[in-house]
Write an enzyme that holds these catalytic residues in place. Sequence first.
Site, PDB file in Angstrom:
ATOM      1  N   GLY A 238      59.327  56.657 -29.190  1.00 43.74           N
ATOM      2  CA  GLY A 238      59.422  55.345 -30.276  1.00 43.74           C
ATOM      3  C   GLY A 238      58.807  54.224 -29.565  1.00 43.74           C
TER       4      GLY A 238
ATOM      5  N   LEU B 199      60.374  51.358 -29.727  1.00 45.19           N
ATOM      6  CA  LEU B 199      61.349  50.505 -29.171  1.00 45.19           C
ATOM      7  C   LEU B 199      61.797  51.008 -27.658  1.00 45.19           C
ATOM      8  CD1 LEU B 199      63.138  48.007 -29.719  1.00 45.19           C
ATOM      9  CD2 LEU B 199      65.038  49.371 -30.810  1.00 45.19           C
TER      10      LEU B 199
ATOM     11  N   ASP C 137      69.721  65.313 -26.677  1.00 45.84           N
ATOM     12  CA  ASP C 137      70.002  65.552 -27.909  1.00 45.84           C
ATOM     13  C   ASP C 137      71.134  64.594 -28.437  1.00 45.84           C
ATOM     14  OD1 ASP C 137      70.431  65.816 -30.756  1.00 45.84           O
ATOM     15  OD2 ASP C 137      70.560  67.919 -30.539  1.00 45.84           O
ATOM     16  N   ILE C 138      71.306  63.375 -28.913  1.00 45.14           N
ATOM     17  CA  ILE C 138      72.204  62.616 -28.789  1.00 45.14           C
ATOM     18  C   ILE C 138      73.095  62.904 -29.852  1.00 45.14           C
ATOM     19  CG2 ILE C 138      70.727  60.375 -28.072  1.00 45.14           C
ATOM     20  CD1 ILE C 138      70.807  59.524 -30.817  1.00 45.14           C
TER      21      ILE C 138
ATOM     22  N   TYR D 240      65.964  58.230 -36.379  1.00 46.65           N
ATOM     23  CA  TYR D 240      65.131  58.669 -37.654  1.00 46.65           C
ATOM     24  C   TYR D 240      64.403  57.243 -38.286  1.00 46.65           C
ATOM     25  CZ  TYR D 240      63.669  61.252 -41.902  1.00 46.65           C
ATOM     26  OH  TYR D 240      63.070  61.754 -42.560  1.00 46.65           O
TER      27      TYR D 240
ATOM     28  N   ASP E 255      68.344  45.658 -41.181  1.00 44.60           N
ATOM     29  CA  ASP E 255      68.334  45.167 -42.262  1.00 44.60           C
ATOM     30  C   ASP E 255      68.519  45.817 -43.575  1.00 44.60           C
ATOM     31  OD1 ASP E 255      65.749  45.727 -42.297  1.00 44.60           O
ATOM     32  OD2 ASP E 255      65.105  44.024 -43.277  1.00 44.60           O
TER      33      ASP E 255
ATOM     34  N   TYR F  80      68.471  55.784 -45.558  1.00 40.67           N
ATOM     35  CA  TYR F  80      68.270  55.317 -44.498  1.00 40.67           C
ATOM     36  C   TYR F  80      69.404  54.141 -44.207  1.00 40.67           C
ATOM     37  CZ  TYR F  80      66.103  52.865 -40.382  1.00 40.67           C
ATOM     38  OH  TYR F  80      65.933  52.360 -39.251  1.00 40.67           O
TER      39      TYR F  80
ATOM     40  N   LYS G  18      72.547  54.115 -41.534  1.00 41.76           N
ATOM     41  CA  LYS G  18      72.715  53.055 -40.501  1.00 41.76           C
ATOM     42  C   LYS G  18      73.960  52.171 -40.678  1.00 41.76           C
ATOM     43  CE  LYS G  18      69.151  52.829 -37.701  1.00 41.76           C
ATOM     44  NZ  LYS G  18      69.038  53.117 -36.327  1.00 41.76           N
TER      45      LYS G  18
END
Length: 754
Positions: free
Chosen positions: A470, A472, A496-497, A521, A562, A585, A589
């Site tokens: 990714g 980040l 695999d977290i 994701y 956000d 999503y 989060k």
Amino acid sequence: MSFMGLKNGNQPPELSGLELWGGPECTVNRVHGEYLDQLRFTGHDERLSDLDRFAELGISAIRYPVIWERVAPESLDAPDWSWSDERLNHLRALKIRPIAGLLHHGSGPQYTDLLDTEFPQKLARYAGMVAERYPWLDAYTPVNEPLTTARFSGLYGVWYPHAADDSSFVRALMNEIAGTVLAMREIRKINPAAQLIQTEDLSKIFSTQKLQYQADFENHRRWLAFDLLRGKVTNDHSLWKYLRRFGVGADELQQLVDEPCAPDICGFNYYLSSERFLDHRLELYPSRTRGGNHKEDYVDVEAARVLAGGISGVGNLLTEAWERFESPVAITEIHNGCTREEQLRWFVEIVNECSALRNQGVDVRAVTAWSLLGAMDWNTLVTRRNGAYEAGVFDIRSPQPRKTAIGHVLESFASGRTVDHPVLDSPGWWHRTERFDHGHSIEANESIQRKPALIGFQRPRRLLITGASGTLGNAFLRLCRLRGLQHVLLSRAELDIADADSVRHAFDEIKPWAVINAAGYVRVDDAENDHERCFRENTTGAAELAIACSARNTRLLTFSSDLVFDGSKGVAYLESDPVSPLNVYGEAKAEAERLVLQADPSALVVRTSAFFSPWDEHNFVTLALRAMAKGEPFAGIENYVVSPTYVPDLVNASLDLLIDGESGIWHLVNEGSITWAELARFAAVLANVEASSLRSVCLEEMGLAARRPYFSALASERGELMPSLEDALARYVLHCEIRWLVEDPCIPNEPVAA
């Protein structure tokens, strides 16, 4: 969770009798008709409570401003002591010894300047007034760094009175020295035991063979303020002829010989820029580094950036000073305007070397934590207000100054606890090969006999970073390399977290001191029909990492969005605002935040928004500029307000907070809120790209599967740590030249180390 008190093989020795001093950056310098006051810029001017924060660090003394320009700006007959009364008396109650500074890179109020023939007498009168007002004060620095101030005000024309010739430099210096002598004479009429703690830059100059004559001159000159005060400048002194040539009378020098005012402690301010290299080969360097001596042109650069053998270091230079002056010495400033781990490495290295010197018999009295509140606008030598802030022991960008990792280190030193932090396992940038930012390294004409490193670096503890595929995760990879933070970046296939056994195996193998979860994701619209996978990767995975980190006393940094908000607030959301997501999503989060902090209250959860990056060709800003540069149509949403976030800023700020030991939810975005369409237009202006192909559309026209809030801008009640959006976009454009936007995508060069 704190790292202080842990032990490993890289720990530095104890303080060995060194005192810990502190000081807020207190420059009040004049540029033409404007006075630039660091005490106001950092807010200390209005916060008495700062002194209590300083006391909690355990410092025994503080270099503290009783600045002439502030106390008596209009006339010596009309001083205002109210601010100084309150502060000095509070320091006395806190049992912190003030070292009173009367001029700090200043030239005095409007009724004088460094070239005024009556400057010494006026400064002496003011010093006498201070001593009468506070007869208990027993330590003074009448003029901070007189040689440096004279250079910048009389030789380089940077500060008032903006002279640029040797005669003005020499006169400014002699006035400062005479003023110091007369000031101490007046002070000692009130308090005969008052000490002179004289400060100056602990510099050293290296050069090519061709410029050795210039290096020799500057290396003699660096001691000149101390030599004058000690009455050592006689006709056999190396700079006697220079001083006489540029206007100093023999009787003036003889008076200092007959009535010296030797410092009780020689205080040295040491920065990574204190050691310089002069090179006549102009073609090897950018034009901004060029200078000269009216005889020939040459470049003047930081020695750490070019010398193959590295800098001399504080141990060697303090030893030179001790052997020359046979007087007690102290380090009176050691600020490093850099990333947090480099600040820590610099401070601990200097304490370490000073402790070793003291054990070897060198009379090193103290090391000073400078600057307690950071510094403002020193990237332009305080010649204008540009808002460039460098955090110090405290970070003033929070509602109240926030203690950084350096503050925790100070507390540990002061209390006798072992000082340790995982970032200390690796050397500072001035010891690493990436320091050569001019593309070459040079052997100095004068060899550097650097003492062996006093801290041996064993295998460093590492960060574990997830999200190898990714934007980040790869940004953390780049910037951890740049910052000398040892790390392991793992892909989903490697870790695999969301699987507890996989997490346990990775922790047992890597033994990280902290985990940065940059995985997840990210397909917001696909998540509406992929609920299970979105929650597994964004919620279950983050929670499993938190459980593992809590069990192992390991720090966790993870990211949120956000999109946990519904936009109904209409103004920027703060950390304490209740979440109310509109889509799957956002729900994932929001639940991740709850579970992470439930499992590990010490975790750091960063909410952010709308990435753009110089290292990712698929972000909105890059795609918009590339399309507009080619004249291709591009749509920007006009009724959806966000807080765009420049990924390098986000990563650096997140790492600083992680190193500081911060926890809970933080909002990190570049300051400002803007619609997507406005963002595209703003970027086009800064990149000088025609925006005629940009089409503004409404959110409803996009036909997106997931509902979005019309307003999801973020702000922080904990601390605004990120630069403005305009500043970030300007740097983005600088890194990503338009040719990259128009031609085949490529990854730009790494940014220069801070």
